[in-house]
Design a protein around this motif. Structure first.
Motif, PDB file in Angstrom:
ATOM      1  N   LYS A   1     -26.400   1.698  24.294  1.00 33.80           N
ATOM      2  CA  LYS A   1     -26.428   3.143  24.507  1.00 33.80           C
ATOM      3  C   LYS A   1     -25.794   3.489  25.853  1.00 33.80           C
ATOM      4  O   LYS A   1     -25.953   2.759  26.837  1.00 33.80           O
ATOM      5  N   ASP A   2     -25.068   4.587  25.893  1.00 32.63           N
ATOM      6  CA  ASP A   2     -24.471   5.105  27.134  1.00 32.63           C
ATOM      7  C   ASP A   2     -23.407   4.181  27.727  1.00 32.63           C
ATOM      8  O   ASP A   2     -23.162   4.201  28.939  1.00 32.63           O
ATOM      9  N   LEU A   3     -22.753   3.394  26.888  1.00 28.93           N
ATOM     10  CA  LEU A   3     -21.678   2.536  27.382  1.00 28.93           C
ATOM     11  C   LEU A   3     -20.468   3.337  27.845  1.00 28.93           C
ATOM     12  O   LEU A   3     -19.642   2.825  28.609  1.00 28.93           O
ATOM     13  N   ALA A   4     -20.369   4.579  27.407  1.00 29.41           N
ATOM     14  CA  ALA A   4     -19.218   5.408  27.769  1.00 29.41           C
ATOM     15  C   ALA A   4     -19.050   5.533  29.278  1.00 29.41           C
ATOM     16  O   ALA A   4     -17.937   5.791  29.762  1.00 29.41           O
ATOM     17  N   HIS A   5     -20.121   5.348  30.026  1.00 31.91           N
ATOM     18  CA  HIS A   5     -20.024   5.427  31.492  1.00 31.91           C
ATOM     19  C   HIS A   5     -19.078   4.361  32.045  1.00 31.91           C
ATOM     20  O   HIS A   5     -18.540   4.520  33.143  1.00 31.91           O
ATOM     21  N   PHE A   6     -18.886   3.281  31.287  1.00 29.17           N
ATOM     22  CA  PHE A   6     -18.077   2.169  31.782  1.00 29.17           C
ATOM     23  C   PHE A   6     -16.629   2.226  31.293  1.00 29.17           C
ATOM     24  O   PHE A   6     -15.849   1.316  31.580  1.00 29.17           O
ATOM     25  N   GLU A   7     -16.271   3.276  30.572  1.00 26.70           N
ATOM     26  CA  GLU A   7     -14.891   3.428  30.117  1.00 26.70           C
ATOM     27  C   GLU A   7     -13.972   3.739  31.298  1.00 26.70           C
ATOM     28  O   GLU A   7     -14.358   4.420  32.250  1.00 26.70           O
ATOM     29  N   GLY A   8     -12.764   3.236  31.219  1.00 25.88           N
ATOM     30  CA  GLY A   8     -11.765   3.573  32.221  1.00 25.88           C
ATOM     31  C   GLY A   8     -11.829   2.752  33.489  1.00 25.88           C
ATOM     32  O   GLY A   8     -11.056   2.992  34.424  1.00 25.88           O
ATOM     33  N   LEU A   9     -12.742   1.767  33.554  1.00 24.18           N
ATOM     34  CA  LEU A   9     -12.793   0.916  34.744  1.00 24.18           C
ATOM     35  C   LEU A   9     -11.625  -0.063  34.701  1.00 24.18           C
ATOM     36  O   LEU A   9     -11.515  -0.873  33.784  1.00 24.18           O
ATOM     37  N   GLU A  10     -10.756   0.005  35.666  1.00 27.03           N
ATOM     38  CA  GLU A  10      -9.551  -0.837  35.677  1.00 27.03           C
ATOM     39  C   GLU A  10      -9.639  -1.973  36.684  1.00 27.03           C
ATOM     40  O   GLU A  10      -8.828  -2.895  36.652  1.00 27.03           O
ATOM     41  N   LYS A  11     -10.628  -1.919  37.552  1.00 24.91           N
ATOM     42  CA  LYS A  11     -10.731  -2.949  38.584  1.00 24.91           C
ATOM     43  C   LYS A  11     -11.753  -4.023  38.237  1.00 24.91           C
ATOM     44  O   LYS A  11     -11.823  -5.052  38.907  1.00 24.91           O
TER      45      LYS A  11
END
Length: 261
Positions: A150-160
């Protein structure tokens, strides 16, 4: 086991589950009280193949909020509610508490003991997964995300930070894991297995909730052994109902209730 009281109507108990704790509580109550209790286990249906206890009726699916729970408590003539949902399932616990207060049905919330930090642990405490995702790049380049699906969307877009996302099942909500890898696995895990996993993927930081319990504690012990920091999401507050940390406390409450029933 308490001797059965055949001349007395059984105590109707509704257990809200979804955790191994709920299954153990249900089995222990059935063994302790036998025909003196009539148990029902309610699951939200979030997992497609849940582990179910033997010999206990199971209801799967939501109630539609507090009003739906109130209706069920009345139609099933429930005498006692046990909230043994996940420690972070705050919405359903809130609905359970509201419903039980509204119709004066006794309710006990089972709270498994949280993991305790030692001098050997490197925990970074945060209040939410959103905060965990925000600070994650500052603490590691390869992360194990072991906080549920649940709430994995917070980790989208992490490039580092490369992500190893471990869940029991694939998430229902869309999640673009562009820089990482999925790992579908269900505990209990072993410390040796977790150490091997962390080393094989070169994990240098872990994101976890302080769920407590034995099934997934191995990652905490492995991180301690390998000196890996854990971004730990704090426990939410408890519901405004009676609390229990051990099954025996629930057994004592039921024994006292049966004496008056």
């Amino acid at each position: 086991m308490t001797p059965p009281r055949s001349t007395v109507t059984p105590l109707n108990i509704l257990i809200f589950g979804g955790t191994g704790d709920a299954n153990r509580i249900a089995a222990d109550l059935l063994q302790e009280f036998g025909s003196d209790v009539r148990l029902q286990l309610s699951l939200a249906g979030r997992t497609s193949a849940p582990r179910l206890p033997d010999g206990i009726p199971v209801r799967i699916g939501g109630f539609g909020g507090a009003e739906g729970i109130i209706s069920w408590l009345g139609s099933e003539k429930i005498d006692l509610v046990i909230d043994s949902t996940h420690p972070y399932a705050t919405q359903i616990s809130s609905h359970i508490a509201q419903a039980c207060h509204a119709v004066a049905t006794p309710c006990v919330q089972f709270q498994r003991t949280a993991w305790q930090k030692t001098d050997k642990d490197r925990w970074i405490m945060v209040k939410s997964l959103a905060e965990a995702a925000q600070i994650l790049p500052d603490h590691g380049k390869r992360a194990l995300i072991a906080s549920g699906r649940k709430d994995l969307a917070h980790f989208e877009g992490l490039e580092k930070t490369w992500l190893l996302v471990r869940t029991v099942e694939s998430p229902k909500e869309p999640f673009n894991l562009a820089f990482g890898e999925w790992l579908i696995a269900r505990g209990p895990f072993t410390v040796e297995g977790e150490i091997e996993l962390l080393q094989r993927h070169n994990i240098d930081v872990i994101v976890s909730k302080n769920s407590g319990g034995d099934a997934t504690e191995a990652k905490i012990l492995a991180a301690r052994e390998l000196n890996i920091p854990i971004i730990m999401v704090e426990r939410p507050g408890v519901s405004p109902v009676e609390q229990a940390e051990k099954t025996q406390e629930i057994i004592e409450k039921i024994r006292n209730t049966l004496a008056k029933h």
